[in-house]
Design a protein around this motif. Structure first.
Motif, PDB file in Angstrom:
ATOM      1  N   CYS A 473       0.867  -1.098   0.009  1.00 35.13           N
ATOM      2  CA  CYS A 473      -0.108   0.265   0.039  1.00 35.13           C
ATOM      3  C   CYS A 473       0.900   1.153  -0.125  1.00 35.13           C
ATOM      4  O   CYS A 473       0.596   2.270  -0.597  1.00 35.13           O
ATOM      5  CB  CYS A 473      -1.026   0.076   1.233  1.00 35.13           C
ATOM      6  N   ARG A 474       1.977   1.141   0.863  1.00 33.20           N
ATOM      7  CA  ARG A 474       2.724   2.487   0.886  1.00 33.20           C
ATOM      8  C   ARG A 474       3.499   2.692  -0.607  1.00 33.20           C
ATOM      9  O   ARG A 474       3.567   3.889  -0.970  1.00 33.20           O
ATOM     10  CB  ARG A 474       3.889   2.300   1.984  1.00 33.20           C
ATOM     11  N   GLU A 475       3.810   1.548  -1.140  1.00 31.14           N
ATOM     12  CA  GLU A 475       4.477   1.570  -2.446  1.00 31.14           C
ATOM     13  C   GLU A 475       3.458   2.201  -3.365  1.00 31.14           C
ATOM     14  O   GLU A 475       3.805   2.969  -4.495  1.00 31.14           O
ATOM     15  CB  GLU A 475       5.051   0.391  -3.105  1.00 31.14           C
ATOM     16  N   SER A 476       2.367   1.627  -3.358  1.00 26.85           N
ATOM     17  CA  SER A 476       1.097   2.204  -4.388  1.00 26.85           C
ATOM     18  C   SER A 476       0.697   3.882  -4.272  1.00 26.85           C
ATOM     19  O   SER A 476       0.597   4.371  -5.151  1.00 26.85           O
ATOM     20  CB  SER A 476      -0.307   1.543  -4.262  1.00 26.85           C
ATOM     21  N   ALA A 477       0.942   4.283  -3.075  1.00 23.29           N
ATOM     22  CA  ALA A 477       0.704   5.660  -2.785  1.00 23.29           C
ATOM     23  C   ALA A 477       2.114   6.688  -3.071  1.00 23.29           C
ATOM     24  O   ALA A 477       2.534   7.068  -2.047  1.00 23.29           O
ATOM     25  CB  ALA A 477       0.221   5.964  -1.294  1.00 23.29           C
ATOM     26  N   ARG A 478       2.337   6.644  -4.270  1.00 24.03           N
ATOM     27  CA  ARG A 478       3.717   7.281  -4.413  1.00 24.03           C
ATOM     28  C   ARG A 478       3.290   8.601  -4.311  1.00 24.03           C
ATOM     29  O   ARG A 478       2.480   9.317  -4.846  1.00 24.03           O
ATOM     30  CB  ARG A 478       3.919   7.091  -6.130  1.00 24.03           C
ATOM     31  N   HIS A 479       4.373   9.343  -3.603  1.00 19.02           N
ATOM     32  CA  HIS A 479       4.359  10.681  -3.360  1.00 19.02           C
ATOM     33  C   HIS A 479       5.096  11.678  -4.307  1.00 19.02           C
ATOM     34  O   HIS A 479       5.933  11.040  -5.086  1.00 19.02           O
ATOM     35  CB  HIS A 479       4.914  11.059  -1.775  1.00 19.02           C
ATOM     36  N   ARG A 480       4.684  12.841  -4.165  1.00 17.85           N
ATOM     37  CA  ARG A 480       5.207  13.842  -5.398  1.00 17.85           C
ATOM     38  C   ARG A 480       5.561  15.194  -4.538  1.00 17.85           C
ATOM     39  O   ARG A 480       5.524  16.154  -4.655  1.00 17.85           O
ATOM     40  CB  ARG A 480       4.467  14.307  -6.393  1.00 17.85           C
ATOM     41  N   LEU A 481       6.387  14.898  -3.196  1.00 15.31           N
ATOM     42  CA  LEU A 481       6.636  15.885  -2.406  1.00 15.31           C
ATOM     43  C   LEU A 481       8.017  16.447  -2.898  1.00 15.31           C
ATOM     44  O   LEU A 481       8.058  17.777  -2.483  1.00 15.31           O
ATOM     45  CB  LEU A 481       6.950  15.685  -0.968  1.00 15.31           C
ATOM     46  N   GLY A 482       8.887  15.817  -3.689  1.00 11.91           N
ATOM     47  CA  GLY A 482      10.002  16.520  -4.370  1.00 11.91           C
ATOM     48  C   GLY A 482      11.122  16.857  -3.437  1.00 11.91           C
ATOM     49  O   GLY A 482      11.354  16.377  -2.278  1.00 11.91           O
ATOM     50  N   SER A 483      11.374  18.116  -3.398  1.00 12.70           N
ATOM     51  CA  SER A 483      12.514  18.585  -2.702  1.00 12.70           C
ATOM     52  C   SER A 483      11.881  19.249  -1.313  1.00 12.70           C
ATOM     53  O   SER A 483      12.515  19.783  -0.140  1.00 12.70           O
ATOM     54  CB  SER A 483      13.119  19.753  -3.466  1.00 12.70           C
ATOM     55  N   LEU A 484      10.429  19.201  -0.914  1.00 10.31           N
ATOM     56  CA  LEU A 484       9.985  19.887   0.227  1.00 10.31           C
ATOM     57  C   LEU A 484       9.931  18.833   1.211  1.00 10.31           C
ATOM     58  O   LEU A 484       9.961  19.174   2.414  1.00 10.31           O
ATOM     59  CB  LEU A 484       8.493  20.107  -0.082  1.00 10.31           C
ATOM     60  N   ALA A 485      10.315  17.603   1.136  1.00 11.40           N
ATOM     61  CA  ALA A 485      10.397  16.543   2.087  1.00 11.40           C
ATOM     62  C   ALA A 485      11.270  15.347   1.724  1.00 11.40           C
ATOM     63  O   ALA A 485      11.512  15.287   0.597  1.00 11.40           O
ATOM     64  CB  ALA A 485       8.820  16.023   2.474  1.00 11.40           C
ATOM     65  N   ALA A 486      11.821  14.797   2.879  1.00 13.26           N
ATOM     66  CA  ALA A 486      12.453  13.459   2.662  1.00 13.26           C
ATOM     67  C   ALA A 486      11.937  12.532   3.469  1.00 13.26           C
ATOM     68  O   ALA A 486      11.447  12.473   4.643  1.00 13.26           O
ATOM     69  CB  ALA A 486      13.920  13.749   3.378  1.00 13.26           C
ATOM     70  N   LYS A 487      11.830  11.524   2.675  1.00 14.74           N
ATOM     71  CA  LYS A 487      11.327  10.245   3.367  1.00 14.74           C
ATOM     72  C   LYS A 487      12.208   9.609   4.181  1.00 14.74           C
ATOM     73  O   LYS A 487      13.417   9.320   3.985  1.00 14.74           O
ATOM     74  CB  LYS A 487      11.124   9.255   2.123  1.00 14.74           C
ATOM     75  N   ILE A 488      11.687   8.954   5.174  1.00 13.54           N
ATOM     76  CA  ILE A 488      12.701   8.381   6.430  1.00 13.54           C
ATOM     77  C   ILE A 488      12.109   7.145   6.641  1.00 13.54           C
ATOM     78  O   ILE A 488      11.080   6.868   6.967  1.00 13.54           O
ATOM     79  CB  ILE A 488      12.295   9.386   7.727  1.00 13.54           C
ATOM     80  N   THR A 489      12.925   6.281   6.667  1.00 17.89           N
ATOM     81  CA  THR A 489      12.774   4.887   6.706  1.00 17.89           C
ATOM     82  C   THR A 489      12.906   4.408   8.001  1.00 17.89           C
ATOM     83  O   THR A 489      13.946   4.636   8.468  1.00 17.89           O
ATOM     84  CB  THR A 489      13.769   3.998   5.781  1.00 17.89           C
ATOM     85  N   PRO A 490      11.853   4.109   8.957  1.00 16.41           N
ATOM     86  CA  PRO A 490      11.924   3.807  10.254  1.00 16.41           C
ATOM     87  C   PRO A 490      12.995   2.606  10.580  1.00 16.41           C
ATOM     88  O   PRO A 490      12.792   1.465  10.075  1.00 16.41           O
ATOM     89  CB  PRO A 490      10.467   3.522  10.522  1.00 16.41           C
ATOM     90  N   ARG A 491      13.752   2.720  11.438  1.00 16.35           N
ATOM     91  CA  ARG A 491      14.655   1.884  11.765  1.00 16.35           C
ATOM     92  C   ARG A 491      14.608   1.432  13.272  1.00 16.35           C
ATOM     93  O   ARG A 491      14.896   0.319  13.830  1.00 16.35           O
ATOM     94  CB  ARG A 491      16.285   2.592  11.895  1.00 16.35           C
ATOM     95  N   TYR A 492      13.794   2.443  14.187  1.00 16.42           N
ATOM     96  CA  TYR A 492      13.636   1.961  15.544  1.00 16.42           C
ATOM     97  C   TYR A 492      12.244   1.206  15.720  1.00 16.42           C
ATOM     98  O   TYR A 492      11.170   1.715  15.316  1.00 16.42           O
ATOM     99  CB  TYR A 492      14.007   3.248  16.414  1.00 16.42           C
ATOM    100  N   ASP A 493      12.328   0.521  16.922  1.00 11.75           N
ATOM    101  CA  ASP A 493      11.018   0.012  17.680  1.00 11.75           C
ATOM    102  C   ASP A 493      10.911   0.559  18.943  1.00 11.75           C
ATOM    103  O   ASP A 493      11.887   1.236  19.521  1.00 11.75           O
ATOM    104  CB  ASP A 493      10.740  -1.471  17.137  1.00 11.75           C
ATOM    105  N   TRP A 494       9.855  -0.152  19.405  1.00 14.43           N
ATOM    106  CA  TRP A 494       9.615   0.219  20.981  1.00 14.43           C
ATOM    107  C   TRP A 494      10.858  -0.008  22.061  1.00 14.43           C
ATOM    108  O   TRP A 494      10.936   0.681  23.063  1.00 14.43           O
ATOM    109  CB  TRP A 494       8.376  -0.219  21.666  1.00 14.43           C
ATOM    110  N   ALA A 495      11.582  -1.140  21.652  1.00 13.36           N
ATOM    111  CA  ALA A 495      12.484  -1.401  22.582  1.00 13.36           C
ATOM    112  C   ALA A 495      13.722  -0.609  22.526  1.00 13.36           C
ATOM    113  O   ALA A 495      14.428  -0.301  23.518  1.00 13.36           O
ATOM    114  CB  ALA A 495      13.190  -2.786  22.189  1.00 13.36           C
TER     115      ALA A 495
END
Length: 752
Positions: A473-495
């Motif tokens: 679903c996230r892949e299907s919802a392609r964003h077009r924010l361009g230079s206004l935003a940077a996508k962050i890949t979550p690396r952390y969890d609750w622990a």
């Protein structure tokens, strides 16, 4: 090839006016017989002029009189007679053809030339001009006849002068008819006839010498061939009307949005002549990508029982200098096919750029000339309803479907795309996906198809995991924010998150609210009582390095949503109105992509409004007020991070759902942070005392992360095991960087 002779006497075989034509070709044969009679009349006049030497020319110098007589089959029965009698005979032939045409049309026989005249409103004179240009395309012998009449064997196409000579009965009539061949007259403006330059004529010669030819697409239409103009290949697609299209449109289709049903009822009334009797119909369909605009356009064509022409507006705009011509040809195809023209995405016609303005102007002109049913499909509302004074405008907004509609679409898509993986019970999975992701039907089907394809490629079987489908679903919802935003890949969890229990509990509550919005607002009815502010707005406040960004990543990972960090330096503009435009773009794209927006150091944008002392203050306050309104209208998650809560505007704080303070970590908290930043796979010496580090170094988590990373590189360069000496060196470098006084004795080991 010989031209069939037509009769010039009462004794000649008459046309059977009592019956219509069997097909289009029988009709064209009669039209050519009438043209032959007209040509013989003109040939006789040319011969008289040649014999009298009236024009000083020697007709027949290249094509002999005998040859032209043979081509026109000038037998005794077909010998030319006086002009007056011949004109009467031509009129009689025309009346007989008209009767047979009427009878044929009454029985539904397609006749290309009359149909062309009807569609483009051609006069009898213009229709005959088309016939004169059509004749050489059917029989090559007309080339010789036209060359003879124009006294040049190379001039095989009819000129404007020849057409006027053949059809004009007097000089005054020829002068008047000349306007029919101007660039703004239907024949030339609509491209039915095309000008052809004479290489032997000097530039600037009279317009009467202009040669004419029939447009190839018009030739195919007159002959009854359903072909698309070759110039539109790759730009326009034709979708045939499905069998039973009207009944299908009447009964409805699961792909047609509910908001479009009134439009279909209107179109059916229009087709029956109940909506309005004359004029053009312009329909604007706007909404998110995949919401069903194309399906609704197809349903409109089905209700009219006509094909649908689809014009790719992006490819059109890329054609630059050819765009207007191609748009004109697309509208002409719509008229020839009698098919609605669906232009998408219509957003390329919007905007203030010169190219967009030129396309809008062209659209208005061509819709006025050719349009009968034009559909505009885009994400933005069409702000120019009056394409022409003769057009009836109908706008339909197709909103993002609510959770029940999304769930129904998910069930259908999963049953079709992944039937073996659902164990016959897709409703629970579909319900979770519908609640979590605000997606259009098109995005849902695309995500399901993509996921099914990936499973097939990798040979995966078994039940479908929610987490895996969420990634699709996230892949299907392609964003077009361009230079206004940077996508962050979550690396952390609750622990990984080290916070006091109360703050952790608030973050858990935040995630729970995001997961159960549908139940509370829709099923329990709270949405009917709350007009705005249904989204989740969160403020993280606290010193730098206390875990605000990490917490945002943990939330995004827990909710399986994309996280975008907004680049405020690019959002805020010194130009009036640009900041609001950038923010609108951000929120609109976030709504399309189901993203979490993370405004770091948000007090730079969401700070307190000031007393107005100049224009700058006034517009800064306008930006802040706009942000307040836009955040309340957004249904997703917005996280604001600020180092100082006191800097935030009070109006923001009243509208924030969650205010979570990230305190500076105490000794116990710092000790846990040190442990979490030392990976299990890292070679750590037994001499490392995280308790000592936490006790002696009063720093936040962000600084601890940098110290540990520096120490790891120091160890990798000399020894391969992380020891206290490396952590001491990393600490010194970090203290120097942040301008904090470093004491070499600060990490002196405890006395045992």
């Amino acid at each position: 090839m010989r031209i069939p002779a037509d009769t010039a006497h009462e004794t000649a075989k008459p046309l059977e006016a009592s019956a219509g034509y069997a097909d289009n070709y029988a009709y064209l044969a009669d039209e050519l017989r009438k043209l032959d009679a007209l040509l013989r009349l003109r040939v006789a006049a040319v011969r008289r002029e040649a014999e009298a030497g009236a024009d000083g020319l020697q007709h027949g110098l290249y094509i002999t009189h005998a040859e032209i007589g043979a081509l026109l089959d000038e037998t005794v029965e077909n010998a030319p007679i006086g002009d007056g009698t011949a004109r009467l005979h031509l009129a009689a032939l025309q009346r007989e053809i008209d009767v047979k045409v009427s009878e044929s049309l009454r029985h539904g026989v397609f006749l290309g030339l009359p149909r062309l005249a009807q569609l483009f409103g051609l006069s009898p004179f213009e229709t005959q001009a088309v016939l004169i240009c059509l004749a050489p395309e059917l029989r090559r012998s007309y080339d010789r006849v036209y060359a003879y009449l124009q006294d040049d064997v190379t001039r095989k196409r009819p000129s404007v002068d020849l057409v006027l000579d053949l059809l004009g009965r007097s000089e005054a009539e020829r002068w008047s008819a000349r306007a029919l061949f101007s660039t703004q007259a239907p024949l030339m403006r609509m491209g039915l006839l095309q000008p052809v330059d004479d290489p032997h004529s000097p530039s600037g010669s009279s317009g009467l010498a202009q040669f004419l030819r029939l447009d190839p697409r018009v030739l195919h239409f007159v002959l009854g061939h359903s072909t698309l103009d070759a110039r539109l290949e790759g730009l326009v697609e034709v979708e045939p009307a499905p069998t039973g299209a009207a009944e299908s449109a009447e009964g409805g289709s699961p792909d047609v949005p509910a908001a479009g049903k009134p439009l279909l009822a209107f179109v059916r009334r229009h087709a029956r002549g109940e909506a309005f009797s004359q004029g053009r119909l312009v329909i604007s369909l706007h909404g998110p990508v995949g919401v069903g605009k194309l399906a609704l356009a197809q349903a409109v064509a089905g209700a009219l029982e006509r094909p649908l022409l689809r014009l790719d507006a992006r490819r059109l705009s890329a054609q630059e200098n050819e765009a207007r011509l191609l748009l004109r040809l697309a509208f002409r195809e719509s008229l020839l096919w009698q098919a609605p023209l669906y232009i998408a995405p219509s957003d390329v016609f919007l905007g203030d750029a010169d190219a967009a303005k030129a396309l809008r102007t062209a659209l208005a002109h061509e819709a006025e000339a050719y349009g009968w049913c034009t559909l505009l499909g885009g994400e933005q509302p069409w702000p120019f309803p009056a394409l022409s004074e003769h057009a009836l405008y109908y706008a339909v907004e197709l909103p993002m479907p609510e959770a029940p509609e999304r769930e129904a679409t998910w069930i259908g898509a999963l049953e079709v795309g992944l039937p073996e993986a659902l164990n016959g019970a897709p409703s629970d999975l579909a319900s979770r996906l519908a609640e979590r992701f605000r997606m259009t039907p098109g995005q849902i089907r695309e995500a399901t198809a993509t996921f099914a394809h990936q499973r097939a490629v990798h040979g995966e079987t078994g039940p479908v995991r929610f987490e895996a489908l969420a990634a699709a679903c996230r892949e299907s919802a392609r964003h077009r924010l361009g230079s206004l935003a940077a996508k962050i890949t979550p690396r952390y969890d609750w622990a990984d998150l080290v916070l006091p229990d109360d703050q952790r509990e608030q973050l858990r509550e935040l995630c729970d609210q995001a997961q159960h919005q549908g139940r509370v607002f829709r099923q329990w009815g709270f949405g009917e009582r709350i007009a705005y502010g249904k989204g989740l707005s969160v403020l993280f406040s606290g010193p730098p390095g206390t875990g605000k960004t990490m917490a945002a990543e943990v939330i995004a990972r827990d909710l399986h949503l994309d996280l975008f960090r907004i680049d405020l330096a690019r959002v805020v503009s010194k130009y009036i109105g640009e900041t609001e435009k950038n923010l609108e773009r951000i929120f609109a794209e976030a709504e399309r992509s189901n993203a979490i927006l993370f405004f770091d150091e948000a007090d730079a944008l969401f700070g307190k409004r000031t007393e107005v002392s100049d224009a700058h203050d006034r517009y800064a306050n306008i930006e802040t007020s706009y942000l307040l309104q836009r955040m309340e209208a957004y249904d997703g998650v917005v996280i604001l991070a600020s180092n100082l809560r006191e800097n935030m505007d009070d109006a923001f704080l009243r509208r924030i759902r969650f205010l979570i303070e990230f305190p500076f970590p105490d000794t116990q908290g710092r000790q846990e942070i040190w442990r979490t930043h030392l990976p299990e796979a890292a070679p750590v010496s037994e001499t490392v005392d995280v308790g000592l580090l936490a006790e002696r170094l009063s720093v936040a988590g962000g600084t601890i992360k940098n110290i540990v990373l520096n120490a790891a590189f120091f160890a990798a360069a000399n020894g391969g095991v992380i020891g206290m000496e490396h952590l001491r060196q990393g600490s010194r470098r970090e203290f120097e960087k942040i301008g904090k006084l470093w004491d070499e004795k600060i990490l002196t080991p405890r006395e045992r």
